[in-house]
Design an enzyme around this catalytic site. Structure first.
Site, PDB file in Angstrom:
ATOM      1  N   CYS A  72       9.568  35.249  44.161  1.00 14.22           N
ATOM      2  CA  CYS A  72       9.197  34.277  45.193  1.00 14.22           C
ATOM      3  C   CYS A  72       7.929  33.510  44.852  1.00 14.22           C
ATOM      4  O   CYS A  72       7.531  32.605  45.597  1.00 14.22           O
ATOM      5  CB  CYS A  72       9.038  34.977  46.540  1.00 14.22           C
ATOM      6  SG  CYS A  72       7.617  36.099  46.616  1.00 14.22           S
TER       7      CYS A  72
ATOM      8  N   CYS B  35      82.215  42.703  34.098  1.00 17.86           N
ATOM      9  CA  CYS B  35      80.748  42.800  34.173  1.00 17.86           C
ATOM     10  C   CYS B  35      80.242  41.634  35.014  1.00 17.86           C
ATOM     11  O   CYS B  35      80.583  40.475  34.767  1.00 17.86           O
ATOM     12  CB  CYS B  35      80.142  42.743  32.768  1.00 17.86           C
ATOM     13  SG  CYS B  35      78.340  42.617  32.773  1.00 17.86           S
TER      14      CYS B  35
ATOM     15  N   CYS C  56      34.638  48.087  46.820  1.00 17.00           N
ATOM     16  CA  CYS C  56      35.472  47.512  45.763  1.00 17.00           C
ATOM     17  C   CYS C  56      35.912  46.088  46.092  1.00 17.00           C
ATOM     18  O   CYS C  56      35.856  45.199  45.233  1.00 17.00           O
ATOM     19  CB  CYS C  56      36.696  48.396  45.520  1.00 17.00           C
ATOM     20  SG  CYS C  56      36.297  50.099  45.048  1.00 17.00           S
TER      21      CYS C  56
ATOM     22  N   CYS D 165      33.965  52.931  38.478  1.00 15.47           N
ATOM     23  CA  CYS D 165      34.294  53.330  39.850  1.00 15.47           C
ATOM     24  C   CYS D 165      35.700  53.930  39.845  1.00 15.47           C
ATOM     25  O   CYS D 165      36.637  53.306  39.359  1.00 15.47           O
ATOM     26  CB  CYS D 165      34.230  52.115  40.773  1.00 15.47           C
ATOM     27  SG  CYS D 165      34.976  52.363  42.406  1.00 15.47           S
TER      28      CYS D 165
ATOM     29  N   CYS E 281       9.539  44.416  35.023  1.00 14.39           N
ATOM     30  CA  CYS E 281       8.726  44.390  36.242  1.00 14.39           C
ATOM     31  C   CYS E 281       8.577  42.963  36.758  1.00 14.39           C
ATOM     32  O   CYS E 281       8.396  42.025  35.983  1.00 14.39           O
ATOM     33  CB  CYS E 281       7.360  44.997  35.945  1.00 14.39           C
ATOM     34  SG  CYS E 281       6.246  45.004  37.346  1.00 14.39           S
TER      35      CYS E 281
ATOM     36  N   CYS F 280      34.794  58.897  25.748  1.00 13.99           N
ATOM     37  CA  CYS F 280      34.220  57.617  25.311  1.00 13.99           C
ATOM     38  C   CYS F 280      32.960  57.252  26.091  1.00 13.99           C
ATOM     39  O   CYS F 280      32.339  56.223  25.826  1.00 13.99           O
ATOM     40  CB  CYS F 280      35.249  56.494  25.444  1.00 13.99           C
ATOM     41  SG  CYS F 280      35.652  56.049  27.151  1.00 13.99           S
TER      42      CYS F 280
ATOM     43  N   CYS G 183      77.867  39.097  32.407  1.00  9.61           N
ATOM     44  CA  CYS G 183      78.515  38.275  31.370  1.00  9.61           C
ATOM     45  C   CYS G 183      79.925  37.851  31.760  1.00  9.61           C
ATOM     46  O   CYS G 183      80.546  37.039  31.043  1.00  9.61           O
ATOM     47  CB  CYS G 183      78.533  39.016  30.042  1.00  9.61           C
ATOM     48  SG  CYS G 183      79.554  40.517  30.050  1.00  9.61           S
TER      49      CYS G 183
END
Length: 492
Positions: free
Chosen positions: A325, A136, A267, A254, A307, A249, A139
């Protein structure tokens, strides 16, 4: 909107088989209006004009059994064509994202190379270098020939080492990625090779889940629902960055990236934006306070609705101004374009690095503040939506009409959320957009949409002061502005 004045700021069985069971649940915004897409579009389109919806997208929700049946059907068909085992056919499909037409073309031109590229067959040169041995390679123990196992690459390892190798990888959540143990060998291990090596049924069940996850995630037409503990799979014909919703659910996401829906931003851009917001969290916190100073009297004020039209009334004076602003609202109709557009400094490239850094921060704060403001407006307008529902219930209980009679009020609040959600995601788009004619057009359409959303928000919060026709007309205008922007700038 009126304002509050404060002295300081406020701060499983097989049917329910779950391939996502180890994923974490994502937090939902507390101000979300559930299903605000439902039943709104048709209500708006009844008023005529352009009924084209740039967000229209066909998809199907599949159960675990249905999606597994779809995968197995593709696998069986390809296995018969390529004359390979079902397990090998699955690995070929994963390697080429289940694009069967492409696989068949490659098979026709060079069948052997197809299997090499799919990492189920070695190249002939590597195969020739392998020497037979009864040791092997992991091992280094002498092993009987019948206890040596290998893939098509002929790299031989004892059964015990293979068992440990597969067990460790499966415990770590690996499915299709289980591969040969030889150094520099990338051959994948077919599932029918792995299953007999797993020591327990619990581990085999995990491996099945991870395989299913990998098969679905590699399929160009399928996506796992990211909802918590949801086993559903979304299927489409053409993969795009479009809005899909699980019918089990109700998770909205996306299709392309499985993140929150983010039109018109693509993305890759939304990932960059969210990463930047997280990295600059302390800066973001600095400007995220709910309070500002009135531009006329310097009293600290707090927004109590979505708003951005602020109204202050005192005995000696009154003030109507923009929350963003702080400009006079009377002239805002003609100057809204200036409110949403960042004014670049054309000479900044010739200034010092410190000046450029300050300008970069100023630009980021401009877009982040507007992004954050619309997110907060969504949460505040969700409260307005709840008040509208309560008001409708009260009127129905007092025999002042039926639910159908007052449904337009609920639809107006839903459409407002839908439009503002789109508007919020225009700001990351604009932040990364290069200057030029196309950006000017985008900013113009963004400003038009923003103006109509504020008009709609004002009327929704004062629905009793406007007749149904006026409110529905404003709904129609706002939705058409939204669709026009998405039609021109939502990438396919």
């Amino acid at each position: 909107m009126s304002v509050d004045m404060n002295s300081q700021g406020s701060d499983s069985n097989e049917e329910d088989y779950d391939p996502n069971c180890e994923e974490e649940e994502e937090d939902e915004d507390p101000g979300d209006i559930e299903d605000y897409y439902d039943g709104v579009a048709n209500d708006v389109e009844q008023q005529g004009a352009d009924a084209f919806d740039p967000e229209e997208y066909q998809f199907t929700c599949l159960t675990y059994k249905e999606s597994e049946s779809t995968l197995n059907e593709h696998m069986a068909s390809l296995a018969a064509t390529l004359k390979v085992s079902h397990s090998v056919a699955k690995l070929v499909l994963v390697s080429f994202h289940w694009q069967i037409s492409e696989i068949l073309e490659r098979h026709k031109s060079n069948a052997a190379q197809l299997l090499v590229e799919a990492r189920v067959q070695p190249t002939s040169s590597k195969h020739a270098m392998v020497h037979s041995s009864h040791h092997c390679a992991v091992c280094m123990q002498f092993v009987r020939k019948e206890n040596l196992l290998s893939l098509a690459c002929q790299h031989q390892f004892c059964r015990s080492c293979w068992e440990q190798h597969c067990t460790v990888l499966v415990k770590d959540g690996v499915g299709v990625g289980v591969s040969c143990m030889a150094q520099d060998c990338l051959l994948r291990t077919p599932e029918d090779f792995v299953f007999p090596l797993l020591p327990s049924e619990e581990l085999k069940d995990k491996y099945r889940r991870y395989l299913f996850r990998d098969y679905v995630e590699s399929h160009y037409q399928l996506q796992l629902c990211p909802g918590a503990d949801c086993p559903m799979v979304i299927q489409v014909q053409e993969p795009k960055a479009r809005r899909v919703q699980c019918n089990r659910c109700n998770e909205v996401f996306c299709f392309k990236c499985r993140q929150m829906y983010h039109a018109p931003t693509d993305c890759a851009t939304i990932r960059k934006w969210l990463t930047k917001c997280a990295d600059d969290s302390e800066t973001a916190n600095y400007i995220s306070a709910h309070t500002k100073d009135c531009p006329k009297c310097n009293i600290c004020i707090e927004k109590n609705g979505g708003c951005n039209h602020m109204v202050m009334r005192f005995l000696l004076f009154s003030a109507d101004f923009c929350w963003m602003c702080l400009g006079d609202w009377k002239t805002h109709g003609s100057e809204y374009y200036e409110c949403s557009r960042y004014k670049e400094n054309p000479d900044i490239v010739n200034q010092s690095q410190q000046a450029q850094a300050r300008e970069a921060l100023k630009k980021y704060l401009f877009y982040f503040e507007r992004w954050e403001n619309h997110n907060k407006s969504l949460q505040l307008e969700a409260q307005t939506y709840q008040r509208i529902q309560e008001k409708i219930q009260e009127r129905v209980m007092n025999n002042l009409g039926t639910w159908i009679d007052w449904q337009y009020l609920q639809n107006a609040a839903k459409l407002l959320a839908k439009c503002r959600y789109t508007l919020q995601y225009t700001y990351p788009y604009a932040y990364y957009m290069e200057s030029g004619p196309r950006k000017k057009l985008f900013e113009y359409q963004q400003a038009q949409l923003e103006a109509e959303i504020e008009n709609l928000s004002w009327k929704v919060e004062r629905a009793d002061s406007y007749d149904r026709g006026d409110l529905e007309n404003q709904m129609h205008i706002a939705e058409q502005r939204r669709r026009t922007l998405l039609k021109d700038f939502h990438d396919t």
